[in-house]
Each structure stands twice: as structure tokens, then as C-alpha cells.
Enzyme design. Structure first.
Site, PDB file in Angstrom:
ATOM      1  N   GLU B  29       1.028  -1.080   0.196  1.00 17.63           N
ATOM      2  CA  GLU B  29      -0.203  -0.286   0.137  1.00 17.63           C
ATOM      3  C   GLU B  29       0.473   1.480  -0.026  1.00 17.63           C
ATOM      4  O   GLU B  29       2.104   1.746   0.830  1.00 17.63           O
ATOM      5  CB  GLU B  29      -1.015  -0.084   1.307  1.00 17.63           C
ATOM      6  CG  GLU B  29      -2.468  -1.678   1.265  1.00 17.63           C
ATOM      7  CD  GLU B  29      -2.178  -1.644   2.622  1.00 17.63           C
ATOM      8  OE1 GLU B  29      -2.372  -0.423   3.311  1.00 17.63           O
ATOM      9  OE2 GLU B  29      -2.875  -2.800   2.376  1.00 17.63           O
ATOM     10  N   LEU B  56      -6.050  -2.323   0.028  1.00 19.68           N
ATOM     11  CA  LEU B  56      -6.439  -2.462   2.133  1.00 19.68           C
ATOM     12  C   LEU B  56      -6.914  -4.367   1.458  1.00 19.68           C
ATOM     13  O   LEU B  56      -7.810  -3.714   1.916  1.00 19.68           O
ATOM     14  CB  LEU B  56      -6.877  -1.249   2.354  1.00 19.68           C
ATOM     15  CG  LEU B  56      -6.070  -0.107   2.865  1.00 19.68           C
ATOM     16  CD1 LEU B  56      -5.506   0.862   1.405  1.00 19.68           C
ATOM     17  CD2 LEU B  56      -6.618   1.072   3.299  1.00 19.68           C
ATOM     18  N   GLU B  58      -4.885  -6.926   2.757  1.00 16.92           N
ATOM     19  CA  GLU B  58      -3.810  -8.065   3.479  1.00 16.92           C
ATOM     20  C   GLU B  58      -2.954  -8.953   3.128  1.00 16.92           C
ATOM     21  O   GLU B  58      -2.931  -9.742   3.096  1.00 16.92           O
ATOM     22  CB  GLU B  58      -2.899  -7.095   4.867  1.00 16.92           C
ATOM     23  CG  GLU B  58      -3.001  -5.133   5.100  1.00 16.92           C
ATOM     24  CD  GLU B  58      -4.178  -4.412   5.097  1.00 16.92           C
ATOM     25  OE1 GLU B  58      -5.169  -5.809   5.257  1.00 16.92           O
ATOM     26  OE2 GLU B  58      -4.186  -3.174   4.645  1.00 16.92           O
ATOM     27  N   HIS B 128      -1.415   0.159  17.279  1.00 18.99           N
ATOM     28  CA  HIS B 128      -0.222   0.219  16.212  1.00 18.99           C
ATOM     29  C   HIS B 128       1.136   0.328  17.278  1.00 18.99           C
ATOM     30  O   HIS B 128       2.448   0.641  17.079  1.00 18.99           O
ATOM     31  CB  HIS B 128      -0.375   1.797  16.220  1.00 18.99           C
ATOM     32  CG  HIS B 128      -1.024   1.936  15.180  1.00 18.99           C
ATOM     33  ND1 HIS B 128      -2.127   2.574  15.577  1.00 18.99           N
ATOM     34  CD2 HIS B 128      -0.311   2.473  13.661  1.00 18.99           C
ATOM     35  CE1 HIS B 128      -2.410   3.164  14.499  1.00 18.99           C
ATOM     36  NE2 HIS B 128      -1.623   3.083  13.791  1.00 18.99           N
TER      37      HIS B 128
END
Ligand SMILES: Cc1ncc(C[n+]2csc(CCOP(=O)(O)OP(=O)(O)O)c2C)c(N)n1
Lengths: 323, 322
Positions: B29, B56, B58, B128
Site C-alpha cells: 500500500e 487495503l 492484506e 500500533h
């Protein structure tokens, strides 16, 4: 047409008898782990694969023996694979669930349902780049049509216009779940959402399947991108041979009986002269008797080699127990 | 001598390898715009069939990479954030990794999964900040985590050339590092080879990823007091046990520092293997995140869950106290 007719009959008959023999070997304990028979669905494998050449690639799923035989894998080596013998197509490492034979263009069967279709899109991507005209076919069931990874691959295949034919074998059930209870929308509607041409075809008729598959494969080969075929079919037998023991009751006997009247082996057999049919039947019996013998007589892999091929580079992992 | 940054090293390795081998291509991406910088300039050089922009998607893309690899290509899939690797654990550990064995050696799946921003960065919150390398080590997937630009270059080349799937994690905190290098000295680094960054005789510190630099700083601060050997495995799987054995034969003492959960992590594996197979003078120590910790987005709370230099220093003192 006559040649194709006979060829399709030979293939559906071979698949039917192969699986009946394989079920015997499950009962006898020679095939451990059981199998997912495709009895009743033979027309799909036979019709689709008859449109492919050896160089074309198939990605299959858990119900894969028909695909393997129709793609040209040797019956004796597939049977040996089911029995976990070194003479199997993958040296006995794949078993029934993961039959693969790269020389015959069968790149294996992934058991996470639907994900083989996404892998097939990658093979097709590479095929398109090399300009070889190779076509890739993936087989999935109706249950797999609800997997996210498959829906992602429909988008990717359409976006990149790769030579990929998605074949959905809609046999009405995912294990015990009836398709109407788990699928919102429809199989072809999923393709439509991505702008992929789709067709619903009688999956009990080998010739109808062949015609539709030929159109889809031609489109793919000539750069026209992916197609989705929904082949409406039925499995006469169990989801898996474990059902032979547990007696599940998710389908009415009358329903099974009704579909049995549309037996693809009988249908295709009725299209060729009886003497030719008898000859083919005898040949198939000979091939299978030999396959069963071959599988049973072949050696098992040496347990000392259990970690062979874990890494393509030949790397050996550490032992589980330290001496 | 030119200064080579970690990111530039990755970029250079990709470009060199794509030049050398036409079967190498990148999927990811934002790779056209080179948001992570890793593919900077490569679209212009190699075109959109080699630098492939993906939606998007994956899981689909990870499977596509497997398929392309089965068809003879060498895909490099870029994931810009480590949690995306958790999203494709199935595709990597259950699909790509198993094809060789399941096919009895007929298939090979030379895919590189490149994560050029792995790990924690302050304030990025719970989703994250994971460190998923242990999942792949546990699954037997080759996993590398270089900590210097030169090693990043050399290991990325080797990962791409390897015939098996390789997870390549570039630790976030190492990305800005620069090294003086002569480009002619950039060479492949074999998978499974550790590097001793600083020799020592009192204690071996096995430092995973960016903690190598923490360990070097701590070792320096202890110079004259304790002689610390800084051991960088570089490849987490396969691990260079032979080199660790040699190091411990010299020092007899061990501290491991890893920015990941405590249970079943690489640090745990190092301690377990050493306990089974290698002589130690005193029990070892490990410094990790708490089990299953969710890192928040308050920088102070974040930092409280990360292994620190102070903890490392204290652990070294504990195992080396007379
Ligand atoms: C992702 C995933 N979920 C569940 C299973 C367990 N499972 C194996 S076969 C099967 C049924 C699949 O149904 P369908 O796709 O319609 O294929 P069919 O068996 O009818 O040929 C299930 C649920 C699986 N293999 N993969």
C-alpha cells in the site's frame, strides 16, 4: 464431440470409482484421517479441467480428488498420496487434504476455505506478466464465498484483469449448514459487485459445465480477465467420511434421492454407445485395481524423515527434545 | 564516506536486488508514493509491474504473494505497520510456510514480508504498538530483525534470495540510524548469523532489535566496572545458538532484553535453551514488556511498559555482583 463425450464420461466414472475405492480404504484403515468425497459433484471437475492444458494451474480445496484426477494426476499416485505413501504425488506428505502435483499443474489444496482462490490470483498475476497464456482455476465451495480473503481476491483479480477462473461448487451445504441459512445475497452477486462476469450453470451435467468453462477459460486466455462460475451441484455422500459414523441429519433423504436421479455419471454414460461405455468402465476398473494395489504396496515414509522439506532451502530445525 | 541511513539501506537493497533479478517485485500500500520511503525512486526505475500498488486487502495480497511465488516470482510485500503482520499470520504461518512441506518439496514460497516501521512509537496507541515477531518465530517462519543500516542491507538481500518465506522487521527506533559506509562494502549477511557488536568477558547481553543500541550505551557506561559483551542475533529464527554458546563460554552470565511480551517470547526461548544446553555461573535475567501489555497513547504510560536502559543496567549488576 464424440471424443469429448467419451472423455468426460471416462473422467466422471474414474472420479466416482476412485472415491468409492478410497472410502473402502478409509474403512480398512489404510487411509487415515478420512476423506471429503466429491461423489455427485464429478461433472464440475471433469467439465472444467477438460478445458485446461497441462500448463494451466489449478488451486483446489478440501474436496480435491476429482480436481486432481481431472487435471491429469496419475490415479495410482493420488491413491498412494491418500494412503501417505512415498510414491504419492507429494511423497505422502499431503494426504487427502492437500493433494498437489506441480508437474500436472495442481498447485495444491488449501484447507482454509476460500484462500486458495486468493493464492490462485497470485499465480494468475504472474502468468499474465510472463505472457504465457496460462490460465488459473480455483475451486471453492459455497461456504467459502463468505471468506473475506476470497472477497479481497475477487477485487484484486478484477482490478488487475488476471486470467483467473473462480469456480464455486455450490452443493447447497457447508458441512451441515444449508446455503440459504448462511449466505446473504448470492454467489454471482458477489462477482457482480466487483464487475466480474458470472454465470450460474447446471453443475450435474459435464457437458454444460464444459461449455461454460470453455467460455470463461477463453476469456481468461485472451486477456479478458476473470470470470466466476457458479456450478449448481450436490454431494450424494457425506461432508467427510466421519459422517459415516456419526449419522448427521441435516438433509432429508428425499432430497438426496431427488438429486441422485440427476447422477452425472449416469447422465454422461447415457450419451455414449453402451459398448463404448462398457469398455471405459472396464478400463477404469483396471486402473483403479492397480491404483489400490500400488497404494497399499508402496512403502511409508521413514519417521526419521518427518522434517524433510520443511524449508525449501533444506534447513533443518532443532529437535523437539534435547538429548 | 557516504552516510547510509537504515531506510536508505532498505531502499538500496530493494533496488539492487530488483536490478539483479527480474523476478523480484514489490507489493504494498502506498508503495507508488513511497510513504515509508522504502520504495522511493523504484517506481520510476522499474514501473508499475514491479512496484505494485495494492488495495487495503492484506490477507488477499499476502495470498497473492504466495501464488506469485509458486509461479516463480520473488515478491516482497510491504506492510507499513506491524499489526498488519498479525492480520496475515494465517497467510504466512499456515499457508506460505507450509507449502514446501505439504507438497513434499515440490513448492517453494520465496516471499519477503517487510515491515519497515515495526514497533512502538510514542503516542500511537494500543493498536500500533505490538511486536509480533515472536508469533512468527514460534511458527517456524524465518524472521530477521537487523539493527544497523549495513545489516539491514545485507539481510534484506539474503531474505529476498532465500527460497523460504522470511519476515523482515525493521525496528522503528533503528530507522533513523546512520552509518558511514563505502557502498562497495555492502554485502549480503547470511540468515542465522549473529553479530557481536562489542566483545566482553563478564556478561553476555542478548539484545533484540533496537535494544542493541541501548545495550551498547549501557555497556559503555559500565566500561571499567563490568565488561559487557553485546550480542545481536540479527536473525531471530533460525537463531545462531552456536555463537551464543561461544559467547557464554567466555562470560558465563546472561541478560536478555526484548521489547515484547514476556511469555513465550524470544527472550524466553533464549533463557530456556541456555538453561538446557549451556553452562551459566548464575541464573539469567530477562527484561521484557509485561505479558500481553496494551500500550496506551499516553507517552508516560507507554514508556512505563518498555524495557529501559536502567532496567538493563540493574540486571547486569545483579548477575555480575560478586
Ligand atoms: C476458514 C475455514 N473455516 C472453517 C473450516 C472448516 N471446514 C472445512 S470444510 C467446511 C465446509 C466448507 O463448505 P463449502 O465451502 O461449501 O465446501 P463443501 O464442503 O460444501 O465442498 C468447513 C466449515 C475451514 N476449513 N476453513
Amino acid at each position: 464431440m464424440g471424443v469429448l463425450r467419451e472423455r468426460l464420461y471416462r473422467t466422471v466414472r474414474l472420479i466416482r470409482r476412485f472415491e468409492e475405492q478410497a472410502i473402502e480404504l478409509v474403512r480398512a484403515g489404510v487411509v487415515v484421517g478420512g476423506i471429503h468425497p466429491c461423489i455427485g459433484q464429478e461433472a464440475v471437475a471433469a467439465g472444467v479441467c477438460a478445458t485446461l492444458s497441462e500448463d494451466d494451474v489449478v488451486l483446489s480445496n478440501h474436496r480435491n480428488h476429482g480436481h486432481a484426477l481431472a487435471k491429469g494426476c496419475r490415479p495410482d499416485r493420488v491413491m498412494a498420496e491418500l494412503a501417505g505413501r512415498v510414491t504419492g504425488t507429494a511423497g505422502g506428505r499431503a494426504g487427502s487434504l492437500h493433494v498437489s502435483d506441480y508437474a500436472a499443474g495442481l498447485y495444491g489444496a488449501t484447507i482454509t476455505v476460500g484462500h486458495g482462490a486468493a493464492i490462485a490470483t497470485g499465480v494468475a498475476w504472474a502468468a499474465a506478466r510472463e505472457g504465457s497464456g496460462r490460465v488459473v482455476v480455483s475451486f471453492v465451495g459455497d461456504g467459502a464465498m463468505n471468506q473475506g480473503a476470497l472477497l479481497e481476491s475477487l477485487n484484486l483479480a478484477a482490478l488487475w484483469q488476471v486470467p483467473h477462473v473462480f469456480v464455486c461448487e455450490n452443493n447447497g451445504y457447508a458441512t451441515t449448514q444449508a446455503v440459504g441459512t448462511f449466505m446473504a445475497g448470492s454467489v454471482t452477486g458477489r462477482a457482480a459487485a466487483f464487475g466480474i462476469p458470472a454465470e450460474t450453470v447446471d453443475g450435474m451435467d459435464p457437458e454444460a459445465v464444459h461449455e461454460a468453462a470453455a467460455r470463461a477459460v477463453d476469456r481468461a486466455r485472451s486477456g479478458g480477465g476473470p470470470t466466476l462460475l457458479e456450478l449448481v451441484t450436490y454431494r450424494f455422500d457425506a461432508h467427510h467420511t466421519f459422517e459415516h459414523r456419526v449419522r448427521l441429519r441435516y438433509r432429508a433423504e428425499e432430497e438426496v434421492a431427488r438429486w441422485r436421479e440427476r447422477d452425472p455419471v449416469a447422465l454422461q454414460g447415457s450419451r455414449i454407445p453402451p459398448d463404448v461405455r462398457d469398455r471405459i468402465d472396464r478400463e477404469v476398473e483396471d486402473v483403479l485395481a492397480e491404483a489400490v494395489r500400488f497404494a497399499q504396496d508402496s512403502p511409508r515414509p521413514d519417521p526419521a524423515d518427518a522434517l524433510d522439506h520443511l524449508y525449501a532451502t533444506g534447513m533443518r530445525p532443532r529437535a523437539g527434545v534435547v538429548g | 564516506m557516504p552516510k547510509l541511513s537504515y531506510l536508505k539501506a532498505l531502499n538500496r537493497a530493494l533496488g539492487d536486488e530488483m536490478e539483479r533479478d527480474p523476478s523480484v517485485f514489490v507489493l504494498g500500500e502506498d508503495v507508488h508514493e513511497a510513504v515509508t520511503f522504502v520504495t522511493a525512486g523504484l517506481l520510476a526505475r522499474f514501473g508499475p509491474h514491479r512496484i505494485v500498488e495494492t488495495p487495503l486487502s492484506e490477507q488477499g495480497v499476502a495470498n497473492v504473494a504466495t501464488g506469485a511465488a509458486l509461479a516463480g516470482r520473488r515478491p516482497v510485500v510491504e506492510f507499513a505497520i506491524p499489526f498488519l503482520l498479525q492480520l496475515v499470520l494465517e497467510q504466512v504461518a499456515n499457508q506460505a510456510h507450509k507449502f514446501s512441506a505439504m507438497s513434499g518439496g515440490q513448492a517453494r514460497v520465496p516471499v519477503t514480508y517487510l515491515v519497515p516501521s515495526a514497533g512502538w512509537r510514542p503516542g500511537w496507541g494500543g493498536q500500533h504498538s505490538d511486536q509480533p515477531h515472536g508469533l512468527f518465530v514460534h511458527s517456524g517462519v524465518k524472521t530477521v530483525m537487523p539493527t544497523t543500516p549495513t545489516d539491514a542491507y545485507g539481510l534484506l538481500i539474503s531474505a529476498i534470495r532465500d527460497d523460504d518465506p522470511v519476515v523482515f522487521i525493521a525496528p522503528r527506533q533503528a530507522l533513523e540510524l546512520r552509518e558511514d559506509v563505502d557502498y562497495a562494502d555492502l554485502v549480503p549477511v547470511p540468515l542465522g548469523s549473529a553479530r557481536i557488536h562489542r566483545p566482553g568477558t563478564d556478561v553476555t547481553v542478548v539484545a533484540i532489535g533496537h535494544h542493541v543500541h541501548d545495550a551498547l550505551a549501557v555497556a559503555e557506561s559500565l566500561a571499567g566496572e563490568v565488561s559487557v559483551e553485546v550480542f545481536d542475533p540479527r536473525t531471530l529464527y533460525p537463531f545462531d545458538w552456536a555463537a551464543l554458546g561461544e559467547s557464554l563460554a567466555r562470560t558465563g552470565r546472561l541478560v536478555v532484553i526484548e521489547d515484547a511480551s514476556r511469555s513465550c517470547g524470544v527472550a524466553a526461548e533464549v533463557l530456556a535453551t541456555v538453561a538446557e544446553e549451556m553452562p551459566l555461573a548464575v541464573p539469567p535475567k530477562r527484561i521484557t514488556r509485561p505479558d500481553g501489555a496494551v500500550v496506551g497513547c499516553n507517552p508516560d504510560l507507554d514508556a512505563a511498559l518498555q524495557p529501559t536502559r536502567d532496567q538493563l543496567l540493574a540486571a547486569i549488576r545483579q548477575v555480575t555482583k560478586p
